[in-house]
Design a protein around this motif. Structure first.
Motif, PDB file in Angstrom:
ATOM      1  N   TYR A  20      48.218  43.792  40.957  1.00 23.12           N
ATOM      2  CA  TYR A  20      47.614  45.046  40.484  1.00 23.12           C
ATOM      3  C   TYR A  20      47.252  44.916  39.004  1.00 23.12           C
ATOM      4  N   GLY A  21      48.126  44.294  38.238  1.00 23.29           N
ATOM      5  CA  GLY A  21      47.825  44.075  36.827  1.00 23.29           C
ATOM      6  C   GLY A  21      46.622  43.174  36.622  1.00 23.29           C
ATOM      7  N   PHE A  22      46.562  42.087  37.383  1.00 27.69           N
ATOM      8  CA  PHE A  22      45.418  41.174  37.264  1.00 27.69           C
ATOM      9  C   PHE A  22      44.131  41.842  37.731  1.00 27.69           C
ATOM     10  N   SER A  23      44.216  42.642  38.792  1.00 28.57           N
ATOM     11  CA  SER A  23      43.034  43.348  39.273  1.00 28.57           C
ATOM     12  C   SER A  23      42.502  44.290  38.195  1.00 28.57           C
ATOM     13  N   THR A  61      34.353  40.405  38.271  1.00 34.23           N
ATOM     14  CA  THR A  61      34.208  41.397  39.333  1.00 34.23           C
ATOM     15  C   THR A  61      34.819  40.886  40.627  1.00 34.23           C
ATOM     16  N   ASP A  62      34.517  39.671  41.004  1.00 33.98           N
ATOM     17  CA  ASP A  62      35.094  39.108  42.225  1.00 33.98           C
ATOM     18  C   ASP A  62      36.610  39.004  42.113  1.00 33.98           C
ATOM     19  N   ALA A  63      37.096  38.560  40.970  1.00 33.02           N
ATOM     20  CA  ALA A  63      38.544  38.435  40.775  1.00 33.02           C
ATOM     21  C   ALA A  63      39.214  39.805  40.866  1.00 33.02           C
ATOM     22  N   HIS A  64      38.592  40.806  40.260  1.00 30.24           N
ATOM     23  CA  HIS A  64      39.111  42.181  40.335  1.00 30.24           C
ATOM     24  C   HIS A  64      39.259  42.610  41.795  1.00 30.24           C
ATOM     25  N   GLU A  65      38.221  42.412  42.570  1.00 33.72           N
ATOM     26  CA  GLU A  65      38.223  42.869  43.958  1.00 33.72           C
ATOM     27  C   GLU A  65      39.223  42.110  44.816  1.00 33.72           C
ATOM     28  N   ARG A  66      39.278  40.788  44.692  1.00 32.89           N
ATOM     29  CA  ARG A  66      40.193  40.036  45.555  1.00 32.89           C
ATOM     30  C   ARG A  66      41.639  40.211  45.146  1.00 32.89           C
ATOM     31  N   HIS A  67      41.927  40.370  43.849  1.00 38.11           N
ATOM     32  CA  HIS A  67      43.310  40.657  43.436  1.00 38.11           C
ATOM     33  C   HIS A  67      43.749  42.013  43.983  1.00 38.11           C
TER      34      HIS A  67
END
Length: 152
Positions: A46-49, A20-26
């Motif tokens: 955008y892909g990583f998010s 979740t954190d990685a999604h938001e910061r990416h």
């Protein structure tokens, strides 16, 4: 996942996964890069998010992970270009029909590749990146709504 111990791999400090954190910061970093017309790197983020957002949902619905948060099923370790189909199948079998209903239509990351991190920036136009941006934004909205509804 904050508070989990870090582990060491070949002398490197590896922190546990927090999808979740990685999604938001990416997402946030991709938006900054997009606004600065740094489209190649924005596209990767955008892909990583999107990938991390999908994995966050899967984890909340029972995707198995090891102690560091890495998915134990090899199919769940894929990047967004392949994970999209895996996500759809996982949702059908794990009570995630609501997520399928709000998932962006089609396969918006079918032309996205992790390997494009090596590509020259001239290959990335607004027209190429915008569908990835739109799909990642839709996933942000999906997660935000799912949190408000108590789904995750």
């Amino acid at each position: 996942m904050c508070g989990l111990p870090i582990y060491f791999c070949r002398g490197l400090v590896i922190h546990p996964a927090d999808f979740t954190d990685a999604h938001e910061r990416h997402w946030e970093d991709a938006e900054c890069l997009f606004d600065a017309h740094r489209l190649a790197n924005a596209d990767q983020l955008y892909g990583f998010s999107a990938e991390c957002g999908l994995k966050a949902v899967m984890q909340s619905l029972g995707m198995q992970t090891d102690q560091q948060g890495k998915p134990t099923d090899r199919a769940h370790q894929e990047h967004v270009d392949k994970l999209w189909k895996v996500f759809e199948g996982f949702m059908q079998g794990n009570g995630g029909r609501w997520f399928l209903g709000v998932l962006p239509p089609g396969k918006p990351f079918s032309n996205w590749s992790l390997h494009n991190r090596y590509a020259h920036g001239q290959h990335f136009s607004t027209g190429y990146v915008t569908p990835h941006r739109d799909a990642a934004r839709d996933i942000c909205g999906m997660i935000r709504q799912a949190k408000q509804d108590g789904r995750i």
